[in-house]
Design an enzyme around this catalytic site. Sequence first.
Site, short mmCIF file in Angstrom:
data_model
loop_
_atom_site.label_atom_id
_atom_site.label_comp_id
_atom_site.label_asym_id
_atom_site.label_seq_id
_atom_site.Cartn_x
_atom_site.Cartn_y
_atom_site.Cartn_z
N CYS A 1 -3.86 5.85 7.28
CA CYS A 1 -3.65 4.87 6.21
C CYS A 1 -4.77 3.84 6.14
O CYS A 1 -5.00 3.25 5.09
CB CYS A 1 -2.31 4.17 6.41
SG CYS A 1 -2.12 3.43 8.04
N ASP B 1 -2.06 6.39 12.96
CA ASP B 1 -2.13 4.99 12.53
C ASP B 1 -2.47 4.16 13.77
O ASP B 1 -2.47 4.68 14.90
CB ASP B 1 -0.78 4.57 11.91
CG ASP B 1 -0.78 3.16 11.31
OD1 ASP B 1 -1.86 2.57 11.14
OD2 ASP B 1 0.32 2.66 11.00
N ARG C 1 4.20 -8.18 0.44
CA ARG C 1 3.86 -7.66 1.77
C ARG C 1 4.21 -8.74 2.81
O ARG C 1 3.78 -9.88 2.66
CB ARG C 1 2.38 -7.32 1.89
CG ARG C 1 1.96 -7.14 3.37
CD ARG C 1 0.55 -6.66 3.58
NE ARG C 1 0.42 -5.26 3.18
CZ ARG C 1 -0.57 -4.47 3.57
NH1 ARG C 1 -1.53 -4.93 4.37
NH2 ARG C 1 -0.63 -3.22 3.15
N GLN D 1 2.19 3.59 0.48
CA GLN D 1 1.23 4.33 1.29
C GLN D 1 1.54 5.83 1.28
O GLN D 1 0.65 6.68 1.14
CB GLN D 1 1.27 3.81 2.73
CG GLN D 1 0.31 4.52 3.67
CD GLN D 1 -1.14 4.22 3.37
OE1 GLN D 1 -1.52 3.06 3.24
NE2 GLN D 1 -1.96 5.25 3.25
N HIS E 1 6.56 1.34 4.43
CA HIS E 1 5.31 1.23 3.65
C HIS E 1 5.31 2.33 2.59
O HIS E 1 4.49 3.24 2.62
CB HIS E 1 4.11 1.37 4.60
CG HIS E 1 2.81 0.89 4.03
ND1 HIS E 1 2.70 0.26 2.80
CD2 HIS E 1 1.54 0.95 4.53
CE1 HIS E 1 1.43 -0.03 2.57
NE2 HIS E 1 0.71 0.37 3.61
N ARG F 1 -4.54 5.16 -3.13
CA ARG F 1 -3.65 3.99 -3.16
C ARG F 1 -3.65 3.37 -4.56
O ARG F 1 -2.62 2.94 -5.06
CB ARG F 1 -4.10 2.93 -2.14
CG ARG F 1 -4.09 3.36 -0.68
CD ARG F 1 -2.73 3.72 -0.17
NE ARG F 1 -1.73 2.67 -0.41
CZ ARG F 1 -1.65 1.48 0.21
NH1 ARG F 1 -2.50 1.18 1.16
NH2 ARG F 1 -0.72 0.61 -0.10
#
Length: 332
Positions: A273, A231, A107, A137, A134, A318
């Site tokens: 998310c 988001d 990341r 996700q 991402h 996740r």
Amino acid sequence: AFNLRNRNFLTLMDFSAKEIHYLLDLAAELKRAKYAGTEQPRLSKKNIVILFEKDSTRTRCSFEVAALDQGAHVTYLGPTGSQMGKKESIADTARVLGRIYDGIEYRGFDQKVVEDLAAYSGVPVWNGLTDADHPTQVLADFLTAQEHLHKPYNQMVFVYVGDGRNNVANALMIGAAKLGMDFRIVAPEGLFPSDRLVEQCRQLAEGSGAKITITPDIAAGVVNADVLYTDVWVSMGEPDAVWEQRINLLQLYQVNSRMLAMTYNQNVIFEHCLPAFHDLNTQIGKEIHRKFGLTAMEVTDEVFEGPHSVVFDEAENRLHTIKAVMVATLGN
Ligand code: CP
Ligand code: NVA
């Protein structure tokens, strides 16, 4: 069956619809097995390193617990404490880690870093978020939608509202284009996704039957939504100076009860998310409240805590989806 062994997971762009369906099905299967207590370890004797140049709760914990559930060992390397990027190049770091580990999660900021890790390490590399993408996700978001909506992905109306050019918006658009969804980004014009990515996704849409709409018009954009998604307005790595401008641009695009009603779908689900600024009782939230007088940002507390919200199912997923990615690319 599908063989994704030794593949990298850098962006959904690299995967076919069938491969994405396979990962989603595998995640559902691994989730059932975990609940039933029948999970079989398919990563035993594997060693995994997870590199984080940005903060994380969900992604880090999911990689760690998924690995442990499957019998693998994990090393966490944070923003400080290793030589990476300071004394040692990504190419050298990748070659070293590839000799020691069987898989690498990364990341950070530039997508190029995760690509270089993949190019030089010789082991599967998984993208745990970059400035541009991402992908893990999106698997969780789609699986969660499937669990709640019980309909094929290519019949879903999936609407993302807010900062249309961040990593999550990009990743959702790619995934939706692959799976044939009616996908919309509802954002002010200054925050539309890049023309290049929209063009690529529209090309994918021709093959998949997806419909990609980018619009500033809230009423037209959210009508008939099955999923309403938002988001944060400012992403990790962006300078504090953009807060004011973003708030001005995005205030109208807050997901609130009025916007939910504008979907004209009583069964619409709300996804995010996370982390979310639904109340401002956090360190950064309090600062925003003090400076700008807001009580919520991208979503109201009412929607976040309300009956349409599936955000904690999404967060749990996740774990199951990240596990599926590791098992598929590295499993015995
Ligand atoms: N959604 C997500 O990636 O959360 P974290 O930043 O906590 O990993
Ligand atoms: N767009 C957000 C997502 C966090 C999971 C960020 O990059 O900060």
